[in-house]
Design a protein around this motif. Structure first.
Motif, PDB file in Angstrom:
ATOM      1  N   ILE A 145       0.837  -1.168  -0.039  1.00 19.35           N
ATOM      2  CA  ILE A 145      -0.066   0.044   0.116  1.00 19.35           C
ATOM      3  C   ILE A 145       0.770   1.160  -0.193  1.00 19.35           C
ATOM      4  O   ILE A 145       0.520   2.127  -0.647  1.00 19.35           O
ATOM      5  CB  ILE A 145      -1.204  -0.093   1.363  1.00 19.35           C
ATOM      6  N   LYS A 146       1.963   1.118   0.903  1.00 23.18           N
ATOM      7  CA  LYS A 146       2.736   2.514   0.944  1.00 23.18           C
ATOM      8  C   LYS A 146       3.722   2.553  -0.538  1.00 23.18           C
ATOM      9  O   LYS A 146       3.402   3.910  -0.908  1.00 23.18           O
ATOM     10  CB  LYS A 146       3.812   2.355   2.044  1.00 23.18           C
ATOM     11  N   ILE A 147       4.422   1.575  -0.834  1.00 25.41           N
ATOM     12  CA  ILE A 147       4.960   1.808  -2.124  1.00 25.41           C
ATOM     13  C   ILE A 147       3.918   2.097  -3.223  1.00 25.41           C
ATOM     14  O   ILE A 147       4.405   3.228  -4.016  1.00 25.41           O
ATOM     15  CB  ILE A 147       5.607   0.398  -2.598  1.00 25.41           C
ATOM     16  N   LEU A 148       3.045   1.480  -3.502  1.00 23.36           N
ATOM     17  CA  LEU A 148       2.144   1.691  -4.630  1.00 23.36           C
ATOM     18  C   LEU A 148       1.441   3.144  -4.499  1.00 23.36           C
ATOM     19  O   LEU A 148       1.326   4.085  -5.390  1.00 23.36           O
ATOM     20  CB  LEU A 148       0.755   0.760  -4.628  1.00 23.36           C
ATOM     21  N   GLY A 149       0.631   3.465  -3.093  1.00 15.78           N
ATOM     22  CA  GLY A 149       0.390   4.860  -2.917  1.00 15.78           C
ATOM     23  C   GLY A 149       1.204   5.876  -3.085  1.00 15.78           C
ATOM     24  O   GLY A 149       1.113   6.772  -3.648  1.00 15.78           O
ATOM     25  N   SER A 150       2.134   5.736  -2.519  1.00 14.61           N
ATOM     26  CA  SER A 150       3.272   7.085  -2.545  1.00 14.61           C
ATOM     27  C   SER A 150       4.098   7.131  -4.076  1.00 14.61           C
ATOM     28  O   SER A 150       3.882   8.244  -4.415  1.00 14.61           O
ATOM     29  CB  SER A 150       4.588   6.673  -1.547  1.00 14.61           C
ATOM     30  N   PHE A 151       4.194   5.795  -4.746  1.00 15.13           N
ATOM     31  CA  PHE A 151       4.605   6.095  -5.950  1.00 15.13           C
ATOM     32  C   PHE A 151       3.487   6.741  -6.908  1.00 15.13           C
ATOM     33  O   PHE A 151       3.733   7.613  -7.860  1.00 15.13           O
ATOM     34  CB  PHE A 151       4.863   4.549  -6.598  1.00 15.13           C
ATOM     35  N   ALA A 152       2.270   6.378  -6.799  1.00 15.55           N
ATOM     36  CA  ALA A 152       1.140   6.944  -7.429  1.00 15.55           C
ATOM     37  C   ALA A 152       1.235   8.413  -7.200  1.00 15.55           C
ATOM     38  O   ALA A 152       0.970   9.237  -8.256  1.00 15.55           O
ATOM     39  CB  ALA A 152      -0.248   6.468  -7.219  1.00 15.55           C
ATOM     40  N   VAL A 153       1.274   8.969  -6.086  1.00 16.05           N
ATOM     41  CA  VAL A 153       1.436  10.344  -5.668  1.00 16.05           C
ATOM     42  C   VAL A 153       2.674  11.106  -6.390  1.00 16.05           C
ATOM     43  O   VAL A 153       2.411  12.085  -6.832  1.00 16.05           O
ATOM     44  CB  VAL A 153       1.543  10.673  -4.221  1.00 16.05           C
ATOM     45  N   MET A 154       3.475  10.322  -6.345  1.00 18.01           N
ATOM     46  CA  MET A 154       4.874  10.907  -6.805  1.00 18.01           C
ATOM     47  C   MET A 154       4.811  11.040  -8.445  1.00 18.01           C
ATOM     48  O   MET A 154       5.475  12.040  -9.017  1.00 18.01           O
ATOM     49  CB  MET A 154       6.053  10.066  -6.663  1.00 18.01           C
ATOM     50  N   LEU A 155       4.110  10.201  -8.999  1.00 19.20           N
ATOM     51  CA  LEU A 155       4.068  10.056 -10.523  1.00 19.20           C
ATOM     52  C   LEU A 155       3.116  11.517 -10.767  1.00 19.20           C
ATOM     53  O   LEU A 155       3.174  12.037 -11.741  1.00 19.20           O
ATOM     54  CB  LEU A 155       3.267   8.918 -11.128  1.00 19.20           C
ATOM     55  N   CYS A 156       2.319  11.700  -9.854  1.00 18.75           N
ATOM     56  CA  CYS A 156       1.136  12.711 -10.028  1.00 18.75           C
ATOM     57  C   CYS A 156       1.954  14.307  -9.739  1.00 18.75           C
ATOM     58  O   CYS A 156       1.586  15.299 -10.492  1.00 18.75           O
ATOM     59  CB  CYS A 156      -0.149  12.774  -9.203  1.00 18.75           C
ATOM     60  N   ILE A 157       2.843  14.046  -8.940  1.00 15.07           N
ATOM     61  CA  ILE A 157       3.573  15.396  -8.417  1.00 15.07           C
ATOM     62  C   ILE A 157       4.587  15.591  -9.833  1.00 15.07           C
ATOM     63  O   ILE A 157       4.631  16.765 -10.201  1.00 15.07           O
ATOM     64  CB  ILE A 157       4.571  15.138  -7.296  1.00 15.07           C
ATOM     65  N   ASN A 158       5.324  14.811 -10.227  1.00 15.23           N
ATOM     66  CA  ASN A 158       6.177  14.763 -11.246  1.00 15.23           C
ATOM     67  C   ASN A 158       6.416  13.380 -12.052  1.00 15.23           C
ATOM     68  O   ASN A 158       7.072  12.652 -11.527  1.00 15.23           O
ATOM     69  CB  ASN A 158       7.485  15.648 -10.870  1.00 15.23           C
TER      70      ASN A 158
END
Length: 587
Positions: A145-158
């Motif tokens: 959850i943390k890896i996929l969730g944080s990675f999805a947010v990071m993709l949205c940021i840049n």
């Protein structure tokens, strides 16, 4: 995959606890993922507005965050407490199943398996399995959850910076998979070596009296030292593999930060990412890296737990050599007739022990077995209660093939008195009651009197409640033998097997035991393995076993007249005893 499915089956009774544990783990992960977003919104939006807006925003944001962290704390408590309890319950279930399986397995299994190895599987292996059962799914779920969730947010940021991070992570995962195979082999070897240590310890401590009587402590230290050294070498190989695994993964974690600084700096220089976005991105890198560390630790836990579970599964898949046939019937109204029809037997090595043995023992008759060591006397007695199965021919009890009878009912009708008496750690009463666990006090005392045990009980301060010690070490051989006879009086079997019951006793103790055995044998079918031939002179029939078959048969007088093997044994004993026919020829 079959092993994995079998492992998952132990979650079934606790699926409510398991899914609640995962739900709590998801809440914990969601809170951790939410904080960088909240902080990014505060630094990028709220804190850039006027004081009034900031005060107003904080009045609802702070209580909301407090509630969020209170919920996280409650979930953390459940995961830590109830999650571990679930793992402990699964460990208990596995230990119960393993112990039940060990009770089912026949003598053949224990002939080829060391007790110390089994102890290791029941204790240390199952603890590691329990840790995996609890922490494995929970840590994997939180990490994903943390890896996929944080990675999805990071993709949205840049998305460019996110892809750079993903590329390094893929290389890191490839490295982990390669090192993982190395670790798996070393953990499996660890299990074998620690089982070797347990086996060495159990063997030495159980024989400590022999060790000390021969002053062979240095020899035992040498044997243990060898097992200990092998374990050390195995651990060294394991730690080298772990060192490479952890070092490599931590290097890749550092490489993630290097990548973020390099790519983030280049993107910032080109104006494609703001400083606020880069700061929020870095916060999410921490959220992203943290579960990677958990996954690294989980790999070690998985290897320990799963290698232990495979060893657990090995025993659980072991098919008992002796078990009830699907249509096995119950032995009822036991008379005690015993028959062998062309019975042959060989152990696993294929060397024949018995060949085409045939004889009948009518109910209530006393038949003795005599013969040299290794002739098969004990094997014949072991085939009746199905400790082993005949490889050819039929063993019958009351005209029924023992293979067609339920083991419990068959063995319930048979009592065995052995030369080496085993008493369980507990009281005298507990060991007598083993013959009939629901026996009344009156029934126990009746068995005590019949076994000529009353004088011993009266001489002890605690009487029947006297502790016998491990394997009955606080009692003499004769006292232990009388206790074993008392529990057989309590069991009241129709068929009695006396396997050199008095061979290790002095003459005085033997005389007492023989009286008890004669009383015990009255009205029962009795099969006696002779150590001292003088003890079987009054048998209804004597079978002389030699070279896997019946060499002679008849009464004592008939066999003496034949002047064959039996007569020769009697003369040897007579000469050894210096004129007393109570000599001895050992099994």
């Amino acid at each position: 995959m079959q092993t994995f499915k079998y492992f998952v089956s132990f979650y079934k009774p606790y699926k409510g606890m398991f899914f609640l544990d995962l739900f709590c783990a998801a809440v914990i992960s969601a809170v951790d993922i939410a904080f960088p977003l909240i902080f990014g919104w505060c630094t990028g939006t709220l804190f850039l507005e006027g004081p009034d807006a900031i005060y107003h925003g904080l009045t609802w944001l702070i209580p909301a965050m407090l509630v969020m962290y209170i919920v996280k704390a409650a979930c953390r408590y459940y995961v830590t407490c109830q999650g571990h309890i679930m793992g402990a319950k699964m460990e208990t279930d596995m230990r119960r199943d393993l112990f039940e399986q060990l009770q089912r397995l026949s003598f053949g299994f224990y002939d080829r398996t060391n007790t110390g190895t089994l102890t290791s599987r029941i204790v240390s292996d199952l603890f590691d399995i329990s840790e995996l059962a609890h922490h494995g799914p929970e840590n994997l779920f939180i990490s994903l959850i943390k890896i996929l969730g944080s990675f999805a947010v990071m993709l949205c940021i840049n998305w460019q910076l996110g892809l750079c991070l993903g590329a390094v992570t893929l290389v890191m995962l490839w490295f982990s998979a390669v090192q993982n195979k190395r670790m798996e082999a070393t953990f499996a070897d660890n299990r074998k070596k620690v089982a070797g240590i347990n086996a060495s310890v159990v063997d030495s401590l159980e024989g400590i009296r022999v060790v000390q009587s021969f002053a062979n402590e240095p020899l035992e230290l040498q044997k243990f030292g060898k097992a200990n050294e092998n374990y050390l070498k195995s651990k060294e190989a394991n730690y080298r593999a772990m060192g490479a695994y952890y070092t490599g993964n931590h290097f890749f974690q550092g490489l993630l930060y290097v990548t973020i600084v390099l790519a983030g700096g280049l993107l910032a220089a080109r104006g494609e990412i703001s400083i606020g976005e880069l700061a929020t991105f870095v916060l999410y890198v921490n959220v992203f890296v943290s579960p990677l560390e958990i996954l690294i630790e989980l790999t070690e836990m998985f290897q320990k737990g799963f290698s232990g579970f495979r060893r657990f599964e090995e025993i659980m898949k072991e098919v008992p050599d002796i078990q009830d046939a699907p249509d096995a019937g119950e032995l009822r109204d036991v008379k005690g007739d015993v028959s062998f029809h062309d019975v042959s037997f060989a152990y696993e090595d294929g060397v024949p022990v018995l060949e085409n043995i045939s004889f009948d023992i009518p109910a209530g008759r006393n038949v003795a077995l005599a013969g040299p060591s290794g002739s098969g006397k004990t094997t014949i007695c072991s085939l009746i209660p199905r400790f082993y199965d005949a490889t050819a021919g039929e063993v019958l009890v009351d005209g029924q093939n023992v293979k067609d009878l339920q083991l419990h009912s068959l063995r319930d009708a048979i009592g065995v008195v052995q030369q080496d008496v085993y008493l369980f750690d507990g009281t005298i009463a507990d060991n007598i009651r083993y013959g009939k666990w629901d026996a009344t006090e009156e029934e126990i005392m009746d068995a005590v009197r019949k076994a000529n045990l009353q004088d011993l009980i009266d001489s002890l301060a605690d009487g029947l409640e006297t502790q016998v010690g491990e394997k009955g070490t606080r009692l003499s051989g004769g006292q232990k033998q009388r206790i074993s006879i008392a529990r057989l009086f309590l069991k009241d079997p129709k068929i009695l097997i006396l396997d050199e019951a008095t061979s290790a006793l002095d003459n005085e103790s033997e005389a007492v035991i023989q009286r008890s055995l004669r009383d015990l044998a009255k009205g029962r079918t009795c099969l006696t393995i002779a150590h001292r031939l003088s003890t079987i002179q009054n048998a209804d029939e004597i079978l002389v076993i030699d070279d896997g078959g019946i060499a002679e048969r008849g009464t004592h007088k008939e066999l003496m007249k034949k002047n064959g093997i039996y007569a020769r044994y009697c003369r040897i004993q007579f000469e050894n005893a210096g004129g007393d026919a109570d000599g001895g020829i050992r099994e």
